[in-house]
Each structure stands twice: as structure tokens, then as C-alpha cells.
Design a protein around this motif. Sequence first.
Motif, PDB file in Angstrom:
ATOM      1  N   GLY A 287       0.811  -1.210   0.000  1.00  0.00           N
ATOM      2  CA  GLY A 287       0.000   0.000   0.000  1.00  0.00           C
ATOM      3  C   GLY A 287       0.844   1.260   0.000  1.00  0.00           C
ATOM      4  O   GLY A 287       0.540   2.230  -0.708  1.00  0.00           O
ATOM      5  N   ALA A 288       1.920   1.271   0.789  1.00  0.00           N
ATOM      6  CA  ALA A 288       2.808   2.434   0.806  1.00  0.00           C
ATOM      7  C   ALA A 288       3.485   2.629  -0.548  1.00  0.00           C
ATOM      8  O   ALA A 288       3.648   3.765  -1.024  1.00  0.00           O
ATOM      9  CB  ALA A 288       3.852   2.263   1.906  1.00  0.00           C
ATOM     10  N   TYR A 289       3.868   1.529  -1.190  1.00  0.00           N
ATOM     11  CA  TYR A 289       4.506   1.615  -2.511  1.00  0.00           C
ATOM     12  C   TYR A 289       3.550   2.225  -3.536  1.00  0.00           C
ATOM     13  O   TYR A 289       3.926   3.110  -4.316  1.00  0.00           O
ATOM     14  CB  TYR A 289       4.944   0.219  -2.939  1.00  0.00           C
ATOM     15  N   PHE A 290       2.294   1.785  -3.522  1.00  0.00           N
ATOM     16  CA  PHE A 290       1.321   2.324  -4.471  1.00  0.00           C
ATOM     17  C   PHE A 290       0.932   3.759  -4.121  1.00  0.00           C
ATOM     18  O   PHE A 290       0.608   4.551  -5.019  1.00  0.00           O
ATOM     19  CB  PHE A 290       0.086   1.437  -4.518  1.00  0.00           C
ATOM     20  N   ALA A 291       0.944   4.104  -2.839  1.00  0.00           N
ATOM     21  CA  ALA A 291       0.661   5.489  -2.460  1.00  0.00           C
ATOM     22  C   ALA A 291       1.715   6.429  -3.038  1.00  0.00           C
ATOM     23  O   ALA A 291       1.397   7.511  -3.551  1.00  0.00           O
ATOM     24  CB  ALA A 291       0.597   5.611  -0.941  1.00  0.00           C
ATOM     25  N   LEU A 292       2.981   6.020  -2.969  1.00  0.00           N
ATOM     26  CA  LEU A 292       4.048   6.832  -3.569  1.00  0.00           C
ATOM     27  C   LEU A 292       3.894   6.900  -5.089  1.00  0.00           C
ATOM     28  O   LEU A 292       4.207   7.922  -5.703  1.00  0.00           O
ATOM     29  CB  LEU A 292       5.409   6.245  -3.197  1.00  0.00           C
ATOM     30  N   ALA A 293       3.411   5.817  -5.687  1.00  0.00           N
ATOM     31  CA  ALA A 293       3.183   5.839  -7.136  1.00  0.00           C
ATOM     32  C   ALA A 293       2.093   6.835  -7.498  1.00  0.00           C
ATOM     33  O   ALA A 293       2.211   7.578  -8.477  1.00  0.00           O
ATOM     34  CB  ALA A 293       2.817   4.435  -7.620  1.00  0.00           C
ATOM     35  N   LEU A 294       1.008   6.866  -6.724  1.00  0.00           N
ATOM     36  CA  LEU A 294      -0.074   7.808  -6.995  1.00  0.00           C
ATOM     37  C   LEU A 294       0.388   9.251  -6.835  1.00  0.00           C
ATOM     38  O   LEU A 294      -0.110  10.152  -7.520  1.00  0.00           O
ATOM     39  CB  LEU A 294      -1.250   7.527  -6.060  1.00  0.00           C
TER      40      LEU A 294
ATOM     41  N   LEU B 134      -0.683   1.709  12.235  1.00  0.00           N
ATOM     42  CA  LEU B 134       0.101   2.124  11.072  1.00  0.00           C
ATOM     43  C   LEU B 134      -0.668   1.904   9.774  1.00  0.00           C
ATOM     44  O   LEU B 134      -0.454   2.614   8.788  1.00  0.00           O
ATOM     45  CB  LEU B 134       1.418   1.346  11.034  1.00  0.00           C
ATOM     46  N   ARG B 135      -1.560   0.930   9.776  1.00  0.00           N
ATOM     47  CA  ARG B 135      -2.349   0.663   8.573  1.00  0.00           C
ATOM     48  C   ARG B 135      -3.226   1.853   8.209  1.00  0.00           C
ATOM     49  O   ARG B 135      -3.512   2.091   7.025  1.00  0.00           O
ATOM     50  CB  ARG B 135      -3.209  -0.582   8.787  1.00  0.00           C
ATOM     51  N   ALA B 136      -3.651   2.625   9.214  1.00  0.00           N
ATOM     52  CA  ALA B 136      -4.475   3.801   8.938  1.00  0.00           C
ATOM     53  C   ALA B 136      -3.673   4.863   8.187  1.00  0.00           C
ATOM     54  O   ALA B 136      -4.213   5.564   7.321  1.00  0.00           O
ATOM     55  CB  ALA B 136      -5.027   4.368  10.241  1.00  0.00           C
ATOM     56  N   ILE B 137      -2.381   4.975   8.506  1.00  0.00           N
ATOM     57  CA  ILE B 137      -1.532   5.942   7.795  1.00  0.00           C
ATOM     58  C   ILE B 137      -1.412   5.552   6.326  1.00  0.00           C
ATOM     59  O   ILE B 137      -1.462   6.407   5.428  1.00  0.00           O
ATOM     60  CB  ILE B 137      -0.151   6.013   8.465  1.00  0.00           C
ATOM     61  N   VAL B 138      -1.258   4.256   6.070  1.00  0.00           N
ATOM     62  CA  VAL B 138      -1.147   3.792   4.681  1.00  0.00           C
ATOM     63  C   VAL B 138      -2.446   4.060   3.927  1.00  0.00           C
ATOM     64  O   VAL B 138      -2.432   4.530   2.778  1.00  0.00           O
ATOM     65  CB  VAL B 138      -0.791   2.298   4.650  1.00  0.00           C
ATOM     66  N   LEU B 139      -3.580   3.774   4.549  1.00  0.00           N
ATOM     67  CA  LEU B 139      -4.867   4.024   3.894  1.00  0.00           C
ATOM     68  C   LEU B 139      -5.062   5.510   3.618  1.00  0.00           C
ATOM     69  O   LEU B 139      -5.575   5.897   2.560  1.00  0.00           O
ATOM     70  CB  LEU B 139      -6.002   3.489   4.768  1.00  0.00           C
ATOM     71  N   LEU B 140      -4.648   6.353   4.556  1.00  0.00           N
ATOM     72  CA  LEU B 140      -4.761   7.799   4.342  1.00  0.00           C
ATOM     73  C   LEU B 140      -3.868   8.249   3.193  1.00  0.00           C
ATOM     74  O   LEU B 140      -4.271   9.081   2.366  1.00  0.00           O
ATOM     75  CB  LEU B 140      -4.393   8.534   5.631  1.00  0.00           C
ATOM     76  N   ALA B 141      -2.658   7.691   3.122  1.00  0.00           N
ATOM     77  CA  ALA B 141      -1.752   8.043   2.025  1.00  0.00           C
ATOM     78  C   ALA B 141      -2.324   7.605   0.678  1.00  0.00           C
ATOM     79  O   ALA B 141      -2.208   8.330  -0.322  1.00  0.00           O
ATOM     80  CB  ALA B 141      -0.385   7.404   2.255  1.00  0.00           C
ATOM     81  N   LEU B 142      -2.952   6.436   0.630  1.00  0.00           N
ATOM     82  CA  LEU B 142      -3.580   5.982  -0.613  1.00  0.00           C
ATOM     83  C   LEU B 142      -4.724   6.908  -1.014  1.00  0.00           C
ATOM     84  O   LEU B 142      -4.899   7.224  -2.201  1.00  0.00           O
ATOM     85  CB  LEU B 142      -4.093   4.557  -0.450  1.00  0.00           C
ATOM     86  N   PHE B 143      -5.501   7.341  -0.044  1.00  0.00           N
ATOM     87  CA  PHE B 143      -6.621   8.240  -0.336  1.00  0.00           C
ATOM     88  C   PHE B 143      -6.120   9.579  -0.872  1.00  0.00           C
ATOM     89  O   PHE B 143      -6.622  10.092  -1.881  1.00  0.00           O
ATOM     90  CB  PHE B 143      -7.449   8.437   0.934  1.00  0.00           C
ATOM     91  N   ILE B 144      -5.107  10.136  -0.220  1.00  0.00           N
ATOM     92  CA  ILE B 144      -4.549  11.414  -0.683  1.00  0.00           C
ATOM     93  C   ILE B 144      -3.921  11.246  -2.068  1.00  0.00           C
ATOM     94  O   ILE B 144      -4.069  12.102  -2.952  1.00  0.00           O
ATOM     95  CB  ILE B 144      -3.520  11.935   0.331  1.00  0.00           C
ATOM     96  N   GLY B 145      -3.217  10.128  -2.271  1.00  0.00           N
ATOM     97  CA  GLY B 145      -2.607   9.891  -3.574  1.00  0.00           C
ATOM     98  C   GLY B 145      -3.632   9.759  -4.680  1.00  0.00           C
ATOM     99  O   GLY B 145      -3.431  10.259  -5.793  1.00  0.00           O
ATOM    100  N   ALA B 146      -4.759   9.101  -4.387  1.00  0.00           N
ATOM    101  CA  ALA B 146      -5.810   8.966  -5.398  1.00  0.00           C
ATOM    102  C   ALA B 146      -6.405  10.322  -5.748  1.00  0.00           C
ATOM    103  O   ALA B 146      -6.685  10.608  -6.921  1.00  0.00           O
ATOM    104  CB  ALA B 146      -6.892   8.015  -4.893  1.00  0.00           C
ATOM    105  N   LEU B 147      -6.596  11.177  -4.755  1.00  0.00           N
ATOM    106  CA  LEU B 147      -7.102  12.524  -5.034  1.00  0.00           C
ATOM    107  C   LEU B 147      -6.088  13.326  -5.842  1.00  0.00           C
ATOM    108  O   LEU B 147      -6.457  14.082  -6.754  1.00  0.00           O
ATOM    109  CB  LEU B 147      -7.416  13.241  -3.721  1.00  0.00           C
ATOM    110  N   TYR B 148      -4.826  13.170  -5.519  1.00  0.00           N
ATOM    111  CA  TYR B 148      -3.780  13.927  -6.219  1.00  0.00           C
ATOM    112  C   TYR B 148      -3.639  13.470  -7.672  1.00  0.00           C
ATOM    113  O   TYR B 148      -3.477  14.291  -8.583  1.00  0.00           O
ATOM    114  CB  TYR B 148      -2.455  13.754  -5.481  1.00  0.00           C
ATOM    115  N   ALA B 149      -3.694  12.159  -7.882  1.00  0.00           N
ATOM    116  CA  ALA B 149      -3.512  11.635  -9.244  1.00  0.00           C
ATOM    117  C   ALA B 149      -4.727  11.885 -10.120  1.00  0.00           C
ATOM    118  O   ALA B 149      -4.591  12.093 -11.328  1.00  0.00           O
ATOM    119  CB  ALA B 149      -3.204  10.140  -9.180  1.00  0.00           C
ATOM    120  N   GLY B 150      -5.925  11.865  -9.529  1.00  0.00           N
ATOM    121  CA  GLY B 150      -7.136  12.097 -10.311  1.00  0.00           C
ATOM    122  C   GLY B 150      -7.332  11.039 -11.377  1.00  0.00           C
ATOM    123  O   GLY B 150      -7.142   9.841 -11.139  1.00  0.00           O
TER     124      GLY B 150
END
Length: 322
Positions: free
Chosen positions: A45-52, A157-173
Motif C-alpha cells: 500500500g505504501a509503494y502504491f501510495a508513492l506511485a499515486l 500504522l495501517r491507517a496511515i497507509v490508507l490515508l496516504a492511498l486516499f490522498i494519492g488517489a485525489l492527487y492523481a485524479g
Amino acid sequence: MNKRSPLDRHKQIRARLARRLFVVRGWLVLETVWRAAWPVGAMIGAYFALALLGIWEQAPAFVHLAVFGLVLLGGAGILWHRLRRAIWPGDADARRRLEESGGARHRPIDAVFDAPAMAAGASVLWRRHRDHMAETAQDLPVKAPRLSLVYEDPRALRAIVLLALFIGALYAGPDAGRRLFQALQPPFGDAPRTVVLDAWLTPPDYTGKSPIVLHGPITANKAHDEAAAPLSAPVGSMLVVRLNGGRQAPVLLAGEDDIPFDTVGTVDHRLEFALSDPDLSVLEIRQGGRSRALWPLALSPINRRASALSEPPLKVVGKPCG
């Protein structure tokens, strides 16, 4: 109508309980795998968050490749180690979970399935006890698996990863899907990344012609493309290019000029360029030293008469005489 014997009813209850125990044991196995695999899921999840967030598109290729290998091999190693150390559920665990789900006491499932050795004269009493336990056990419900990670991840810590994925999805659009797909394709050596290029020529209004879509290979072969039939377009046509992907900003080579693209976000590049030079014979798009597309041109001069007819008449405003 024949009345069902107590023995047949007991067999039916045992068969029903066996099916429920099979499901409960499956839930317990799922819980075991879930608790063992959650660190690996957090890594992915952290890897994909950085990708987003576009990190891998800006990072050097060797860094992306190294992190990809670390997530892949390290995650597999962690998962294997945790699964080997896991305590896998047995039939007794499934019985206790099913009894706990229904709030049953005195272990009625054991009474249904077990057949203890009995002294003479005790069989009648045992059958009555077994039938009573069977009536209690047959209504025990199968509840959903317990997938909480409160004890395995007390710091959430899983909540931080989920939050990062959510922010990344909004950023990537709308670019999120492409970034996730590209994250699974790390660059090996000088292999090109996934690039999407759309280009077209819009002729001047006086021609009344529709835009010309330019079809060109993403990795152009210059010798082959220069030998191809040139594109015919009138002078004054507008070139519009949309290029998505790549680490560096692309440029358009038009004669002696290098026209940079406008970059929106991190990997979305756009360009509009008027073809005003009648001597222009080749258009090439380059990015990071690599040719993305190349088109030979044959520009025709402006039809002055048609251009004049397409312009609106002049409106003369003046004072009346007298």
C-alpha cells in the motif's frame, strides 16, 4: 406418515454441524493468513501510495527498481516467515469458535460427535444428554471472521497507509490508473516507460477541413519515418499535442526551433504550435534524449483568395452627409 427416528435426526444434526464447522474453520484460516500478511499489505500500500503521488516518475530509474525489488522480495520473505510461525486452527478450534458465537456452554458439539465408552445401563442417560446437546448445537450461528488488527498493529500504522492511498488517489485524479500500472513496470536498463501521445493538425478555418489525426510510433525510427510519405497540410495549421508519461519535459523540434511543452502536474505535457514556416519539412518530439514521434511535412502555401473570402466584411461607420 413415517415418523423420523431419533437416530436419523441425530445424523442430520451432525451433518449440519459438520458443514458449519467446515465454514468456521475456513474463517479461522483466513484470520490466520490475514494477521500474517498485513505487514506485507502495508508495504504494498505504501509503494502504491508513492506511485499515486508521482514519486516513481520523478525518482531515478535505479531507485524505482531497487524499491520495487525490495517490496517484492522482502514482502515474500516476510510473508513466508510469518506463515511458518503461524498456529493453524484445528477441528477443536472450530468447535470452540462456533460454540462461542452462539453463547453455548458445556461444549455441546463435543457431545454430538463424541462416543465415549460407557458402563452398562448408562447408554440411555447418555443418549438423553446427547439429544439435549444436539438440540442446543443445531442452532449455533456461523458469524463473520474477525479481521481486526488491534493487537497486531496497536499503533494503527495501517491507517496511515490508507490515508496516504486516499490522498494519492485525489492527487492523481484520472491519471491514477496509469500511475498504478506504471508502478508495476519498473524500468530495466534503458527500457522506455509507458507513454501515451495524441497529436493532430487543425487546418485554417478557410479550408473547411477537419483536424488531421497524426498517427506515429511512440518510439520513432527516424530513418524510416523520414522516408515515409509526408503529411500534407496548409501553412497556418495548428499542431496540438498531448503527451502523458515520461520523466522529463518533452520538446518539439521544428526546423531550427526547440519548443518546450507546457507541463500540467508531473507527467501531463501539452503543446500548441502554429505551422507558419512554409519551409518546415519535419516535426519531431523528443523527451529525455529519446525520439517519441516524428512526422515529415509538406506544407502548402495559403490560398489568399479563399482566406480573404472567409474573412468577415469590413463594417464602415461614419456620419451621414448634410
